[in-house]
Scaffold this motif. Structure first.
Motif, PDB file in Angstrom:
ATOM      1  N   PHE A  98       7.576   6.079  66.058  1.00 38.64           N
ATOM      2  CA  PHE A  98       6.618   5.533  67.002  1.00 38.64           C
ATOM      3  C   PHE A  98       5.842   4.380  66.355  1.00 38.64           C
ATOM      4  O   PHE A  98       5.490   3.394  67.000  1.00 38.64           O
ATOM      5  CB  PHE A  98       5.660   6.648  67.428  1.00 38.64           C
ATOM      6  CG  PHE A  98       4.588   6.217  68.389  1.00 38.64           C
ATOM      7  CD1 PHE A  98       4.916   5.817  69.679  1.00 38.64           C
ATOM      8  CD2 PHE A  98       3.254   6.225  68.016  1.00 38.64           C
ATOM      9  CE1 PHE A  98       3.928   5.426  70.569  1.00 38.64           C
ATOM     10  CE2 PHE A  98       2.266   5.842  68.898  1.00 38.64           C
ATOM     11  CZ  PHE A  98       2.605   5.439  70.181  1.00 38.64           C
ATOM     12  N   ILE A 109       5.942  11.940  69.648  1.00 34.42           N
ATOM     13  CA  ILE A 109       5.313  11.450  70.870  1.00 34.42           C
ATOM     14  C   ILE A 109       5.621  12.402  72.037  1.00 34.42           C
ATOM     15  O   ILE A 109       4.768  12.673  72.878  1.00 34.42           O
ATOM     16  CB  ILE A 109       5.755  10.000  71.155  1.00 34.42           C
ATOM     17  CG1 ILE A 109       4.754   9.292  72.044  1.00 34.42           C
ATOM     18  CG2 ILE A 109       7.124   9.906  71.756  1.00 34.42           C
ATOM     19  CD1 ILE A 109       3.618   8.712  71.291  1.00 34.42           C
ATOM     20  N   SER A 155       2.106   9.234  65.478  1.00 35.40           N
ATOM     21  CA  SER A 155       2.232   9.389  66.921  1.00 35.40           C
ATOM     22  C   SER A 155       1.187  10.342  67.493  1.00 35.40           C
ATOM     23  O   SER A 155       0.492  10.022  68.459  1.00 35.40           O
ATOM     24  CB  SER A 155       3.637   9.872  67.260  1.00 35.40           C
ATOM     25  OG  SER A 155       4.004  10.940  66.436  1.00 35.40           O
TER      26      SER A 155
END
Ligand code: ADP
Ligand code: MG
Lengths: 567, 373
Positions: A239, A417, A511
């Motif tokens: 991420f 995420i 994330s």
């Protein structure tokens, strides 16, 4: 009857509590995000359990469930493009990582190339730097005002050598910072690939390079493919790089998911993206296990022989130069961040205009809170993981609990995420409104890092023979007393090493921090991220240096501990 | 100290029966050996007594008391593990003192409990009371380890570790001492010394002892009585001499010492002499059997090599020496008689000739020494 009674006392109760924890914070959130992908709005599972009214609402939501979200993915729209771009990125990254790792791994495993020791040591550097810091380092190197761009223009180039804000930029950062994950498995593969077969081939008159292509290479291919899949998964779940570098016209699934939930509160959209991410990551994980199954690579037929390391200068010098180049890029990136952190200003020049400690002064006054938050959150996650890991490894090793073993591997697969989105959705409303609290943040960190901790404690637990515990019980100790006086002390080194690693990775975590941390609990990583977004590069640099130094120091302590405990 | 009684003990592991029909009646102060090949269920039997396994059915009584509902930490069975299972993070003294610490823990108030726990985690922080100190040092003196009290167990030799394990089990004054193949990790010479040590201690303390082994010589030389086990069942219980001279099955005859075992058919039984046809030989035995197909068992030392002077044996066979093995005070001959190979042990007198392979010999056995099963 005795069985049922024992379920509610002592260890039985602990086991129930652990199952409850995983159910509440891992299984139900994942299930819930899956359901939301159909209902298109958050559902309140816990509320439905205690309130009839809520149950009614939830039932209605299910009645109105549609496949719209799934259809939209495959109707070649925005989401589909994001998925394809992400797959493309991960594919490119894993291929390139393989390509650059083959010579380096071969050099380390099979030759006496110059500076082999130094190169092997420096290869670990990228692993301590969180990717959002690497990404940002690339901006200040390759960006419009970067020193690389300066040199490039001086040499007659036009514009930027590489645009960091592009697919290429993202791929390059990931390649140079993820290759160490692939390197060591490949070195191992080269070391164990069947040397006697190679010798046979050479005895039959085949030339060195021919042997390499026809014998050595095919033997390490399975190991390499599985390594490529690891890189694929790491790149797909990353991420930090895309969130910093992805331009607004480049859809990547992780960035899309983040924007859907934190920008537009589009629950259904975030949910479907989460489901897709988990499906892809799960598939890659399955594929990797499938490929390794039944293949105990490292099987040496006949007598294992010592490899004769290659000394040919014509081969080792180019290998060394190439490896040096690959290793130096992350070092330059980190070096640039360090320079920037001491710079008064740094325009489009090879070096800063002047030097100052102001940025450090600033972060140690105004951003001290972020450092404190990082430490508190990491400590919280550490304590929770230690408690969980001790009991989980106890049940996994002593009672061969495959369910718990399986549950602790799930977080390895689920991208950060995706897990964050699942938690946010599930704990968004009463009765369990935890979204936006430090507690859910700590729990999220814990679950994500628990697999590493459990691996460490399971290892130590396995080295403690069962009869040692039985001896204590035989001498009159209750199971609990035996655990405190015998198992505990023997597990201590493993626990210490594992918990430092948890601490370190929580400090590095991107994330979950960016997605879930509330303002009053913003950790260092979130502060750096926000500074980069606001183009406050100098304080971002200073904070990054502090973060990396903390990580390095703690990692060194952990290595020392686990090295000494080399049972 | 107490007697140990097992009645109709049975143990299944996920549907597979590994123990059945186990009945044992071990007297107070007796040295009892469980003897059998690996995998026959000796360890499982012992673990049932110690409480680490729950029997599928049957009862276990220690000192006359049914222990079904007693958890392992309340059974007061001192156990010496095959691996010794010493606590690697504690020194010899702390290892031995472990059970005494536990006893103190159980009768202390919460504040003192913390003290005892601290001592168990680090004995430098909280001192041992005088009684414990004395008890531990006494038992260490008894097993000749006084000088090693402060050493880590990893710094000791195998034999010393073994004695620490023994001391640690003895100091709790157990009702019964359980030992699972305690000598199998020691080298041959040490094994012989430790046999004597263990036997001496057992005799001194008169402690009921159950000793598991797969080594018949060990069992025969140490135990008052032996139970021979096979495939989860007890085949025979008896004193060493009992088992040796009256084995109930050919398995025992073979397992306990060496035996010549021959398949035969009873052809006649007159007066007190049974005649058995084995191949083309007839063998006479003083034993009576009411079945036709029998096994003939002759111990190697009961076969005499005849030299023409002492010929008046009821059973004599002609044979050819196949192999001669010199074993110190005995010579073992493998002699081919008809289709059979017989093992014959003779006492070696210094200066005497050892017969060479290929030499013809006559063998004699008296009918009293021929067992029929
Ligand atoms: N925990 C267990 N689960 C399943 N089978 C077991 C277990 N423990 C022992 N067994 C089986 O029971 C049999 C007897 O084992 P054991 O008592 O250890 O034999 P011994 O000590 O005589 O060598 C073996 O076949 C073994 O495989
Ligand atoms: Mg055994």
């Amino acid at each position: 009857m005795r069985k049922i009674k024992s379920l509610f006392t002592g260890l039985g109760l602990v086991k129930l509590l652990i199952y409850g924890f995983f159910l509440l914070f891992l299984i139900i959130p994942l299930l819930s995000v899956f359901l939301v992908a159909f209902t298109n709005e958050p559902i309140n599972l816990f509320g439905s359990l205690i309130s009839l009214e809520q149950l009614q609402t939830t039932m209605n939501q299910f009645k109105n469930a549609t496949l719209d979200n799934f259809k939209s993915i495959f109707s070649y729209g925005h989401y589909f493009e994001g998925l394809i771009n992400s797959l493309k990125l991960s594919f490119i990254v894993s291929i390139w990582v393989l390509v650059i790792c083959i010579p380096i791994a071969f050099g380390i495993a099979r030759t006496n190339m110059p500076f082999k020791k130094t190169i092997s040591a420096l290869v670990t550097v990228p692993l301590v730097i969180p990717t959002f810091i690497s990404a940002y380092a690339f901006i200040i190197m390759f960006g419009r005002a970067g020193w690389v761009t300066y040199i490039y223009e001086k040499l007659g180039g036009e514009g930027m050598l590489i645009d960091p804000y592009s697919m290429t930029g993202i791929a390059i950062v990931q390649i140079f910072f993820f290759f160490p994950y692939a390197l060591w498995p490949m070195v191992a593969a080269f070391k164990v690939s069947d040397i006697s077969l190679e010798e046979a081939s050479r005895n039959m008159g085949a030339k060195g390079w021919l042997t390499f292509i026809t014998v050595t290479f095919p033997l390490v291919i399975p190991g390499m493919l599985s390594t490529a899949l690891v890189i694929f998964a790491v790149s797909f779940s990353d991420f930090g790089t895309p969130i910093i570098l992805a331009p607004s016209d480049l859809n990547l699934i992780v960035v899309d998911a983040y924007r859907e939930i934190s920008g537009f509160f589009n629950w259904g959209g975030a949910a479907i993206l989460t489901v897709i991410m988990i499906a892809v990551a799960g598939f890659v994980y399955w594929l990797q296990n499938y490929m390794l199954k039944g293949r105990d690579y490292g099987v040496v037929s006949g007598k294992p022989k010592q490899v004769k390391l290659i000394d040919h200068k014509a081969l080792t010098i180019p290998l060394s130069i190439f490896s040096g180049f690959v290793v130096i890029v992350p070092l330059l990136a980190m070096g640039t961040v360090i320079l920037q952190s001491f710079a008064t200003t740094w325009g489009k020049d090879p070096l800063p205009n002047g030097y100052t400690l102001d940025h450090y002064r600033t972060i140690f006054t105004s951003s001290l809170g972020n450092i404190q938050n990082s430490l508190i959150l990491a400590a919280g996650a550490l304590i929770l993981s230690v408690v969980l890991a001790i009991f989980v490894s106890y049940f996994v090793v002593r009672y061969r609990s495959t369910t718990l073993d399986f549950m602790t591997t799930i977080p390895l697969i689920v991208p950060g995420i995706a897990f964050g989105i699942a938690l946010i959705q599930t704990f968004n409303t009463a009765p369990l409104q935890l979204t936006g609290t430090a507690i859910i943040l700590i729990i999220a960190y814990t679950i994500r890092r628990l697999p590493y901790m459990v691996r460490s404690t399971v290892g130590t637990m396995k080295s403690i023979k069962q009869d040692i515990e039985e001896a204590a019980v035989n001498l009159g100790a209750s199971t609990l007393t035996a655990a405190i006086t015998v198992i505990g002390p023997l597990m201590l080194p493993g626990i210490a090493a594992g918990s430092i690693l948890v601490f370190v990775t929580v400090i590095k975590e991107t994330s979950i921090s960016i997605l879930m941390a509330p303002a009053e609990w913003a950790p260092m990583s979130l502060a750096i991220f926000q500074n980069v977004l606001r183009a406050e590069y100098y304080s971002a640099a200073a904070m990054s240096v502090v973060l990396v130094v903390m990580v390095l120091v703690l990692q060194a302590i952990a290595n020392r501990l686990s090295g000494r405990n080399g049972l | 100290m107490g007697s140990v009684v097992l009645e109709q003990l049975r143990k299944d592991f996920s549907g597979v029966t590994v123990l059945q029909n186990i009945n044992l009646d071990i007297n107070e102060g007796e040295f009892f050996a469980l003897l059998g090949p690996s995998g026959c269920g000796k360890t499982t039997t012992m673990r049932c007594i110690a409480g680490f396994e729950t029997p599928t059915s049957g009862t276990i009584k220690i000192g006359g008391k049914d222990v079904a509902n007693l958890p392992p930490n309340e059974r007061n069975c001192g156990m010496v593990f095959q691996s010794y299972a010493l606590f690697p993070h504690m020194n010899v003294f702390d290892n031995v003192a472990y059970s005494l610490n536990i006893k103190e823990l159980k009768k202390s108030n919460p504040l003192k409990k913390i003290g005892v726990y601290t001592r168990m985690l680090n004995s430098k922080l909280v001192k041992y009371p005088k009684e414990i100190e004395k008890k531990v040092m006494d038992i260490l003196e008894y097993v000749e380890l006084t000088n090693h009290a402060k050493k880590l167990t990893s710094e000791l030799s195998g034999g010393q570790q073994q004695r620490v394990a023994l001391a640690r089990a003895l100091v709790m004054e157990p009702e019964v001492l359980l030992m699972d193949e305690p000598l199998s990790n020691l080298d041959l010479k040490l094994r012989h010394t430790m046999r004597n040590t263990i036997r001496r201690i057992q005799q001194d303390l008169k402690i009921t002892t159950i000793f598991v082994t797969h080594d018949q010589e060990e069992a025969m030389s140490m135990a008052d009585r032996i139970a021979v086990m096979k495939d989860g069942e007890i085949l025979q219980i008896g004193t060493p001499t009992d088992l040796y001279s009256n084995p109930k099955t050919s398995f025992i005859a073979d397992f306990v010492g060496t035996s010549n075992i021959l398949e035969g058919t009873v052809v006649s039984a007159e007066n007190d002499l049974t005649i058995v046809q084995v191949g083309n030989q007839q063998i006479k035995s003083k034993m009576k059997k009411d079945k036709k197909e029998v096994q003939v068992i002759i111990r190697p030392e009961n076969i005499i090599v005849l030299n023409g002077e002492n010929d008046n044996y009821d059973n004599t066979f002609e044979g050819v020496i196949h192999l001669a093995t010199y074993l110190g005070n005995t010579v073992r001959y493998d002699v081919k008689v008809g289709d059979h190979m017989l093992v014959v042990d003779t006492i070696y007198e210094s200066g005497a000739n050892i017969k060479q392979s290929g030499e013809k010999v006559r063998l004699g056995v008296s009918p009293e020494r021929v067992l029929l099963i």
